[in-house]
Design a protein around this motif. Structure first.
Motif, PDB file in Angstrom:
ATOM      1  N   ALA A 100      -9.341  22.118  20.260  1.00 53.73           N
ATOM      2  CA  ALA A 100      -8.866  21.001  21.075  1.00 53.73           C
ATOM      3  C   ALA A 100     -10.041  20.282  21.732  1.00 53.73           C
ATOM      4  O   ALA A 100     -10.040  19.048  21.856  1.00 53.73           O
ATOM      5  CB  ALA A 100      -7.893  21.510  22.143  1.00 53.73           C
ATOM      6  N   LEU A 101     -11.064  21.039  22.132  1.00 53.15           N
ATOM      7  CA  LEU A 101     -12.257  20.425  22.706  1.00 53.15           C
ATOM      8  C   LEU A 101     -12.972  19.549  21.682  1.00 53.15           C
ATOM      9  O   LEU A 101     -13.432  18.436  22.003  1.00 53.15           O
ATOM     10  CB  LEU A 101     -13.204  21.508  23.218  1.00 53.15           C
ATOM     11  N   LEU A 102     -13.062  20.013  20.435  1.00 50.32           N
ATOM     12  CA  LEU A 102     -13.682  19.200  19.391  1.00 50.32           C
ATOM     13  C   LEU A 102     -12.883  17.925  19.136  1.00 50.32           C
ATOM     14  O   LEU A 102     -13.454  16.857  18.909  1.00 50.32           O
ATOM     15  CB  LEU A 102     -13.802  20.010  18.096  1.00 50.32           C
ATOM     16  N   VAL A 103     -11.557  18.046  19.158  1.00 42.98           N
ATOM     17  CA  VAL A 103     -10.715  16.859  18.991  1.00 42.98           C
ATOM     18  C   VAL A 103     -10.989  15.860  20.113  1.00 42.98           C
ATOM     19  O   VAL A 103     -11.091  14.646  19.879  1.00 42.98           O
ATOM     20  CB  VAL A 103      -9.225  17.261  18.971  1.00 42.98           C
ATOM     21  N   PHE A 104     -11.122  16.370  21.328  1.00 39.77           N
ATOM     22  CA  PHE A 104     -11.447  15.498  22.466  1.00 39.77           C
ATOM     23  C   PHE A 104     -12.776  14.787  22.260  1.00 39.77           C
ATOM     24  O   PHE A 104     -12.885  13.566  22.451  1.00 39.77           O
ATOM     25  CB  PHE A 104     -11.486  16.339  23.748  1.00 39.77           C
ATOM     26  N   LEU A 105     -13.799  15.538  21.846  1.00 39.25           N
ATOM     27  CA  LEU A 105     -15.125  14.947  21.669  1.00 39.25           C
ATOM     28  C   LEU A 105     -15.118  13.895  20.569  1.00 39.25           C
ATOM     29  O   LEU A 105     -15.743  12.831  20.692  1.00 39.25           O
ATOM     30  CB  LEU A 105     -16.138  16.049  21.350  1.00 39.25           C
ATOM     31  N   TRP A 106     -14.417  14.188  19.474  1.00 41.97           N
ATOM     32  CA  TRP A 106     -14.363  13.244  18.357  1.00 41.97           C
ATOM     33  C   TRP A 106     -13.665  11.947  18.784  1.00 41.97           C
ATOM     34  O   TRP A 106     -14.161  10.843  18.549  1.00 41.97           O
ATOM     35  CB  TRP A 106     -13.631  13.876  17.179  1.00 41.97           C
ATOM     36  N   ALA A 107     -12.481  12.093  19.409  1.00 42.65           N
ATOM     37  CA  ALA A 107     -11.717  10.901  19.803  1.00 42.65           C
ATOM     38  C   ALA A 107     -12.467  10.093  20.858  1.00 42.65           C
ATOM     39  O   ALA A 107     -12.452   8.859  20.830  1.00 42.65           O
ATOM     40  CB  ALA A 107     -10.345  11.321  20.320  1.00 42.65           C
ATOM     41  N   ARG A 108     -13.136  10.773  21.763  1.00 39.83           N
ATOM     42  CA  ARG A 108     -13.900  10.047  22.771  1.00 39.83           C
ATOM     43  C   ARG A 108     -15.055   9.291  22.130  1.00 39.83           C
ATOM     44  O   ARG A 108     -15.355   8.149  22.506  1.00 39.83           O
ATOM     45  CB  ARG A 108     -14.436  11.016  23.825  1.00 39.83           C
ATOM     46  N   ARG A 109     -15.699   9.919  21.136  1.00 41.24           N
ATOM     47  CA  ARG A 109     -16.818   9.261  20.461  1.00 41.24           C
ATOM     48  C   ARG A 109     -16.328   8.064  19.644  1.00 41.24           C
ATOM     49  O   ARG A 109     -16.999   7.034  19.562  1.00 41.24           O
ATOM     50  CB  ARG A 109     -17.534  10.272  19.575  1.00 41.24           C
ATOM     51  N   LEU A 110     -15.162   8.204  19.028  1.00 45.16           N
ATOM     52  CA  LEU A 110     -14.623   7.114  18.217  1.00 45.16           C
ATOM     53  C   LEU A 110     -14.211   5.925  19.069  1.00 45.16           C
ATOM     54  O   LEU A 110     -14.440   4.769  18.699  1.00 45.16           O
ATOM     55  CB  LEU A 110     -13.418   7.610  17.415  1.00 45.16           C
ATOM     56  N   THR A 111     -13.574   6.190  20.206  1.00 50.95           N
ATOM     57  CA  THR A 111     -12.995   5.124  21.008  1.00 50.95           C
ATOM     58  C   THR A 111     -13.880   4.701  22.174  1.00 50.95           C
ATOM     59  O   THR A 111     -13.699   3.600  22.711  1.00 50.95           O
ATOM     60  CB  THR A 111     -11.632   5.569  21.565  1.00 50.95           C
ATOM     61  N   GLY A 112     -14.799   5.577  22.565  1.00 49.88           N
ATOM     62  CA  GLY A 112     -15.607   5.277  23.732  1.00 49.88           C
ATOM     63  C   GLY A 112     -14.864   5.440  25.047  1.00 49.88           C
ATOM     64  O   GLY A 112     -15.354   5.038  26.103  1.00 49.88           O
ATOM     65  N   ARG A 113     -13.701   6.064  25.004  1.00 49.96           N
ATOM     66  CA  ARG A 113     -12.882   6.233  26.204  1.00 49.96           C
ATOM     67  C   ARG A 113     -12.490   7.693  26.374  1.00 49.96           C
ATOM     68  O   ARG A 113     -11.925   8.305  25.467  1.00 49.96           O
ATOM     69  CB  ARG A 113     -11.627   5.357  26.115  1.00 49.96           C
ATOM     70  N   ARG A 114     -12.801   8.225  27.551  1.00 50.24           N
ATOM     71  CA  ARG A 114     -12.483   9.626  27.811  1.00 50.24           C
ATOM     72  C   ARG A 114     -10.980   9.875  27.799  1.00 50.24           C
ATOM     73  O   ARG A 114     -10.515  10.928  27.329  1.00 50.24           O
ATOM     74  CB  ARG A 114     -13.069  10.034  29.167  1.00 50.24           C
ATOM     75  N   GLU A 115     -10.216   8.915  28.307  1.00 49.40           N
ATOM     76  CA  GLU A 115      -8.768   9.104  28.363  1.00 49.40           C
ATOM     77  C   GLU A 115      -8.177   9.257  26.970  1.00 49.40           C
ATOM     78  O   GLU A 115      -7.243  10.042  26.763  1.00 49.40           O
ATOM     79  CB  GLU A 115      -8.113   7.922  29.086  1.00 49.40           C
ATOM     80  N   ARG A 116      -8.700   8.489  25.998  1.00 50.14           N
ATOM     81  CA  ARG A 116      -8.199   8.614  24.624  1.00 50.14           C
ATOM     82  C   ARG A 116      -8.531   9.994  24.053  1.00 50.14           C
ATOM     83  O   ARG A 116      -7.745  10.583  23.304  1.00 50.14           O
ATOM     84  CB  ARG A 116      -8.818   7.522  23.748  1.00 50.14           C
TER      85      ARG A 116
END
Length: 302
Positions: A100-116
């Motif tokens: 789940a942490l990796l999913v968070f890091l990937w999505a944040r890197r893709l979108t540039g938004r921590r909330e995403r």
């Protein structure tokens, strides 16, 4: 103030999720799959034998399976001497949360938004069999974690060039190979094919559809990852006291035997594990999130 309140809300949600995965960790009534019983037995009997290889069950030496998953259980249970549900399940739950942490890091890197990123991690935890099963133990979580880590590594490696940053280039591709090697030691060497096929397609897209450019820029890294992951898998026959049995039971009978009998090709359209059932299975696992899963391929394609 609103931003701080939102941040505290996400933190509280993360704490709640971790607590939810920990509830019933050692309870005998926690929903589970049948694989857990065999996993517990192999860990216990192998530990009692005093040798971590070959793996053993109550019937004797088991059909050869890659050992790393069972070694996780042996390490968590003091070499198979304290086999409790809490000790067996805790590493799996920890790997679930790491993924789940990796999913968070990937999505944040893709979108540039921590909330995403936080939303993506929450959706992942909500989707991954919790709605249908509510179980704390999922036997394929280790390979899911390291497959995702290897894929994350491919994405990071695609961002650096061999000519401009050779040290970072080789370091990231080495990480891909090591992560994939862990996957192979959990499941099977046959995962080479889908992983590298998907990696090549992804990298061709990253290079503007130019496969020659992909071969020139990413080919050396792919070759390194292939060799390193293969060397990791080669540790198994090197460590096992009966390497010939691995060749006979695992490579020839369990894997190549299915190809020789036409099982793999025929199984694509018929049987208990055909592609249609596997694909639809993700929708059943998703529960109320099924509409999102249906929409995802269309969003990605667009």
């Amino acid at each position: 103030m609103a931003g701080k309140a939102l941040g505290r809300g996400w933190i509280a949600g993360a704490v709640l999720v971790v607590a939810a995965y920990g509830v019933g960790l050692g309870g005998i009534h926690a929903p589970k799959v049948g694989d857990e019983y065999l996993y517990r037995q192999i860990v216990r009997v192998t530990g009692e034998s005093g040798h971590w290889l070959p793996l053993r069950s109550e019937e004797g030496i088991t059909d050869r399976k890659p050992f790393l998953f069972f070694w996780t259980g042996l390490a968590a249970t003091d070499g198979g001497h304290v086999v409790t549900l809490v000790r067996l399940r805790a590493p799996i739950v920890a790997q679930t949360l790491l993924l789940a942490l990796l999913v968070f890091l990937w999505a944040r890197r893709l979108t540039g938004r921590r909330e995403r990123g936080l939303l993506a991690a929450a959706l992942f935890l909500g989707f991954f069999s919790t709605f249908r099963y509510g179980r704390t133990f999922l036997t394929n979580m280790p390979e899911a974690l390291f497959t995702f880590a290897a894929w994350f590594g491919v994405w990071l490696a695609s961002e650096v060039g061999l000519a401009k940053a050779p040290a970072a280039y080789w370091r990231r591709w080495l990480g891909v190979g090591l992560a994939l090697g862990v996957v192979l030691l959990h499941r099977s060497f046959v995962l080479w094919l889908p992983f590298f096929a998907a990696a090549k397609l992804f990298l061709i897209g990253e290079r503007g559809g130019d496969w020659r450019r992909m071969a020139r820029e990413d080919g050396p890294g792919l070759a390194l990852a292939f060799v390193v992951s293969g060397l990791c898998f080669a540790l198994w026959p090197l460590l096992d006291p009966q390497p010939g049995e691995i060749l006979r039971t695992f490579l020839l009978d369990e894997n190549m035997g299915k190809v020789n009998s036409g099982g793999y090709l025929r199984g694509l359209v018929v049987g208990d594990y055909n592609l249609t059932r596997i694909w639809l299975g993700h929708l059943f696992n998703a529960g109320p999130l099924a509409p999102l899963v249906v929409a995802l391929p269309f969003v990605v394609f667009r």
